[in-house]
Design a protein around this motif. Structure first.
Motif, mmCIF file in Angstrom:
data_model
loop_
_atom_site.group_PDB
_atom_site.id
_atom_site.type_symbol
_atom_site.label_atom_id
_atom_site.label_comp_id
_atom_site.label_asym_id
_atom_site.label_seq_id
_atom_site.Cartn_x
_atom_site.Cartn_y
_atom_site.Cartn_z
ATOM 1 N N ALA A 32 26.632 54.984 26.495
ATOM 2 C CA ALA A 32 27.191 53.876 25.736
ATOM 3 C C ALA A 32 28.439 54.306 25.000
ATOM 4 O O ALA A 32 28.583 55.462 24.616
ATOM 5 N N THR A 33 29.346 53.351 24.786
ATOM 6 C CA THR A 33 30.584 53.637 24.071
ATOM 7 C C THR A 33 30.533 53.116 22.641
ATOM 8 O O THR A 33 31.495 53.247 21.916
ATOM 9 N N ARG A 34 29.446 52.484 22.266
ATOM 10 C CA ARG A 34 29.325 52.016 20.892
ATOM 11 C C ARG A 34 27.886 52.203 20.448
ATOM 12 O O ARG A 34 26.969 52.360 21.249
ATOM 13 N N ARG A 35 27.661 52.132 19.146
ATOM 14 C CA ARG A 35 26.315 52.324 18.631
ATOM 15 C C ARG A 35 25.477 51.066 18.821
ATOM 16 O O ARG A 35 25.995 49.976 19.022
ATOM 17 N N VAL A 36 24.188 51.203 18.761
ATOM 18 C CA VAL A 36 23.277 50.077 18.853
ATOM 19 C C VAL A 36 22.554 49.956 17.513
ATOM 20 O O VAL A 36 21.862 50.883 17.102
ATOM 21 N N VAL A 37 22.744 48.853 16.832
ATOM 22 C CA VAL A 37 22.151 48.640 15.520
ATOM 23 C C VAL A 37 20.971 47.690 15.666
ATOM 24 O O VAL A 37 21.090 46.629 16.269
ATOM 25 N N THR A 38 19.828 48.064 15.133
ATOM 26 C CA THR A 38 18.625 47.249 15.238
ATOM 27 C C THR A 38 18.289 46.678 13.869
ATOM 28 O O THR A 38 18.115 47.431 12.917
ATOM 29 N N VAL A 39 18.222 45.358 13.766
ATOM 30 C CA VAL A 39 17.904 44.722 12.485
ATOM 31 C C VAL A 39 16.535 44.068 12.523
ATOM 32 O O VAL A 39 16.126 43.434 11.562
ATOM 33 N N TRP A 40 15.840 44.173 13.659
ATOM 34 C CA TRP A 40 14.487 43.665 13.752
ATOM 35 C C TRP A 40 13.723 44.493 14.773
ATOM 36 O O TRP A 40 14.310 45.255 15.540
ATOM 37 N N ASP A 41 12.438 44.345 14.780
ATOM 38 C CA ASP A 41 11.594 45.066 15.723
ATOM 39 C C ASP A 41 11.425 44.206 16.970
ATOM 40 O O ASP A 41 10.681 43.218 16.965
ATOM 41 N N GLU A 42 12.116 44.579 18.042
ATOM 42 C CA GLU A 42 12.070 43.779 19.257
ATOM 43 C C GLU A 42 10.693 43.804 19.905
ATOM 44 O O GLU A 42 10.351 42.895 20.675
ATOM 45 N N SER A 43 9.882 44.825 19.609
ATOM 46 C CA SER A 43 8.541 44.896 20.203
ATOM 47 C C SER A 43 7.615 43.820 19.656
ATOM 48 O O SER A 43 6.574 43.526 20.251
ATOM 49 N N GLU A 44 7.980 43.219 18.518
ATOM 50 C CA GLU A 44 7.150 42.183 17.917
ATOM 51 C C GLU A 44 7.489 40.785 18.419
ATOM 52 O O GLU A 44 6.879 39.801 17.999
#
Length: 500
Positions: A314-326
Motif C-alpha cells: 500500500a502507498t497510504r496508511r489504513v485508518v480504522t475507526v470501527w471494528d469491521e468484524s462486528e
C-alpha cells in the motif's frame, strides 16, 4: 457551512405578458393546487407587452386563498415608495396577510427615463433604495406621523397606515457588493437569480451580507435567503432527485431557504416536477439533517489518530475507526434464483453513485498534494472562487473539500430518509445491516466535521496542511470502508427487491 434554520418555502415566478394573461392566472392557481407557498411576477412598467405587476398580483391573490404574492422585484424608480408602502399594506389587508415586497434599485434606465423616471448613477440608485426602505417602514409603523428628510425621498408629517395584516418582508434583489452590503444592513431577505448569480458564487455573496449585518448590529439569520431558479440550469440540472439534493445542499451549506421556479407559459411539467417530486424531498432531506437523529455513535474520541496499519504494497496508511468484524451480515443470495439483467442494473445504480464519490475523493486528495507541493497557491486560488465549480481541479482547497463533504452528507441523508426504511420493510432480515449502515453515516458525519475543523485551522496555521491531510486520510479510509460494506450487503437485495 451555514444553515440559518429558516422555514423552507417554494414558489413560482410567473410570466407577465398580457397576451397570455389567462395562462398566467391558470399557472398561479396550479401553483396553489400543487401545495407551493408563493407566486411572483416581474415588474417592468415600461414594457408595453407586460401587465402591470400590482394589478396582476391583486388578481392572482383574489383567485387563490393560500398563496403569498410579491413583485420579483418592484421597480423603485417608477413606483414612489410612499405609494408602494400603502399599496402593499392594502393588498396584505385584503388577502389576510399574503403579501411580501420584493424591491429593486432599478435597471434599463433609458426605458425608465422614457416613462418619466429619473436616471440615477449606480451609487445614487442604491442610496435611493436605502431611503425607500426607510420610507416604507415608516409608513408601516405605528407612529402618529412620519418624517424623513432624504436626498431622494422625503416624508413631511405623513400619517402611517393602513397597518398591514402581518409583518411584510422587504426582499431586495441585487448581486453587486454595495447592494449586498445594503441587504445586510436593512433587508428582511435577499432575492438573487441563479442565471445571474450561479450557486458557486453564493458563498462569497452571503459572506458580504453576513459581514454587513454584523457590522450593523444585526443577526445574519435575520435575512432570509431566496433564490430564483430555472429548470435545466444549476441548481436544477439533471434528474429531479438531483434537483432535490442540490437544493438541500444550498439550504444546509449556503443558507438558502426559499426557491422560486421561473415558469414559462405551458410549463406545467416543470412546475409539477418541482412541486410534487422536488420540494417534498428537499423538506425531508433538510429536516433529517437538521434533526441529527440516527443510530449510535461508533466513533470514539480517541479514534482521531486511528488504529494505523499498513497493508502490503500500500502507498497510504489504513485508518480504522470501527471494528469491521462486528458488522452484521444480510441473507445470502439464493444461487437457484439468479438476478435478471434489469435487477442487476438496479444494484449497479448504487455502485455508480459510489464510484462518483470515490472519484471526487481522489480529486480532493490530489488537490491537497498540489497545495502541499506549492504547485497551487491557496491565496491566489481563493480569489478565483466565484468562477469555479466543484469538479474543477483549480478549485480552492477549503471550498472544494467543503463542497465534497456536502455531497457525501446529502447522499447519505437520501439513503437514511428514503432507501433504508423501504429496505427494512421489504426484507426484515436486512434490519441489522441497515441499522449499522445508518449508524456509520453518523460516524462519517463526525469525520466530515473533523475535515471542516482542519480546513478552518489551516487558514491561520502555516503548517495546517498536515492536519488537513490527516483529516482527509481519515475520511478516505472511513468512507471507502463504508462504501465497500454497503455494496457487499445491498447490491443483491436492491436488485432482488427492486427498491430503486
Amino acid at each position: 457551512m451555514t444553515d440559518y434554520g429558516h422555514e423552507l418555502r417554494f414558489g413560482t415566478f410567473l410570466p407577465a405578458e398580457a397576451a397570455t394573461a389567462g395562462e398566467t392566472l391558470r399557472l398561479a392557481v396550479l401553483t396553489e393546487e400543487l401545495g407551493l407557498d408563493l407566486a411572483s411576477v416581474q415588474d417592468h412598467p415600461y414594457q408595453a407587452r407586460f401587465l402591470d405587476a400590482w394589478t396582476l398580483l391583486s388578481v392572482i391573490a383574489a383567485q387563490t386563498s393560500t398563496l403569498s404574492v410579491f413583485p420579483n422585484v418592484a421597480n423603485l424608480p417608477l413606483r414612489p415608495p410612499a405609494v408602494l408602502a400603502r399599496a402593499a399594506a392594502s393588498l396584505d389587508v385584503l388577502t389576510g396577510g399574503r403579501v411580501e415586497l420584493g424591491l429593486g434599485a432599478g435597471a434599463y434606465w433609458d426605458a425608465i427615463a422614457g416613462m418619466g423616471g429619473d436616471v440615477l448613477a449606480p451609487g445614487a440608485s442604491i442610496e435611493a433604495l436605502e431611503e425607500a426602505v426607510q420610507v416604507i417602514r415608516a409608513l408601516w409603523s405605528t407612529e402618529r406621523s412620519a418624517r424623513i428628510d432624504g436626498t431622494h425621498y422625503r416624508l413631511r408629517g405623513a400619517h402611517p397606515g393602513p397597518p398591514a395584516a402581518h409583518p411584510i418582508g422587504i426582499w431586495i434583489g441585487g448581486v453587486k457588493p454595495r447592494m449586498l452590503r445594503l441587504v445586510g444592513r436593512v433587508a428582511d431577505g435577499w432575492l438573487p437569480s441563479a442565471p445571474y448569480l450561479p450557486p458557486p458564487q453564493l458563498t462569497e455573496a452571503n459572506r458580504r451580507i453576513d459581514d454587513a449585518a454584523k457590522a450593523a448590529g444585526r443577526d445574519p439569520a435575520a435575512v432570509r435567503r431566496l433564490y430564483n431558479v430555472v429548470a435545466g440550469q444549476a441548481p436544477l440540472d439533471g434528474p429531479p432527485k438531483l434537483w432535490a439534493s442540490q437544493l438541500a445542499d444550498l439550504v444546509l451549506g449556503e443558507g438558502m431557504s426559499t426557491f422560486i421556479l421561473m415558469v414559462r407559459a405551458g410549463g406545467d411539467s416543470d412546475l409539477r416536477r418541482f412541486a410534487l417530486d422536488v420540494a417534498p424531498e428537499v423538506r425531508e432531506l433538510v429536516a433529517a439533517a437538521r434533526s441529527g437523529a440516527g443510530g449510535p455513535d461508533l466513533l470514539e474520541p480517541a479514534a482521531t489518530a486511528g488504529a494505523v496499519t499498513v497493508a502490503a504494497g500500500a502507498t497510504r496508511r489504513v485508518v480504522t475507526v470501527w471494528d469491521e468484524s462486528e458488522r452484521p451480515v444480510g441473507p445470502a443470495p439464493d444461487p437457484a434464483v439468479p438476478l435478471t439483467a434489469a435487477q442487476r442494473a438496479s444494484g449497479q445504480h448504487l455502485v455508480d453513485v459510489h464510484n462518483h464519490l470515490r472519484q471526487e475523493l481522489e480529486q480532493v486528495r490530489d488537490l491537497i498534494d498540489q497545495v502541499a507541493a506549492g504547485a497551487l497557491d491557496l491565496g491566489s486560488a481563493r480569489s478565483m472562487i466565484n468562477t469555479m465549480t466543484m469538479r474543477q481541479n483549480s478549485w480552492t482547497l477549503g471550498t472544494y473539500c467543503e463542497s465534497y463533504c456536502r455531497v457525501v452528507t446529502t447522499h447519505h441523508t437520501i439513503e437514511d430518509v428514503n432507501l433504508f426504511p423501504r429496505l427494512r420493510a421489504a426484507d426484515p432480515r436486512l434490519v441489522p445491516v441497515v441499522d449499522r449502515l445508518e449508524a456509520e453515516h453518523h460516524v462519517i458525519a463526525d469525520v466530515l466535521e473533523r475535515v471542516d475543523a482542519a480546513l478552518v485551522a489551516m487558514v491561520s496555521q502555516p503548517d495546517g496542511i498536515a492536519a488537513v491531510r490527516e483529516a482527509v486520510e481519515l475520511l478516505t479510509d472511513t468512507l471507502l470502508s463504508h462504501l465497500a460494506y454497503e455494496e457487499r450487503e445491498l447490491v443483491e437485495p436492491l436488485g432482488r427487491l427492486r427498491i430503486l
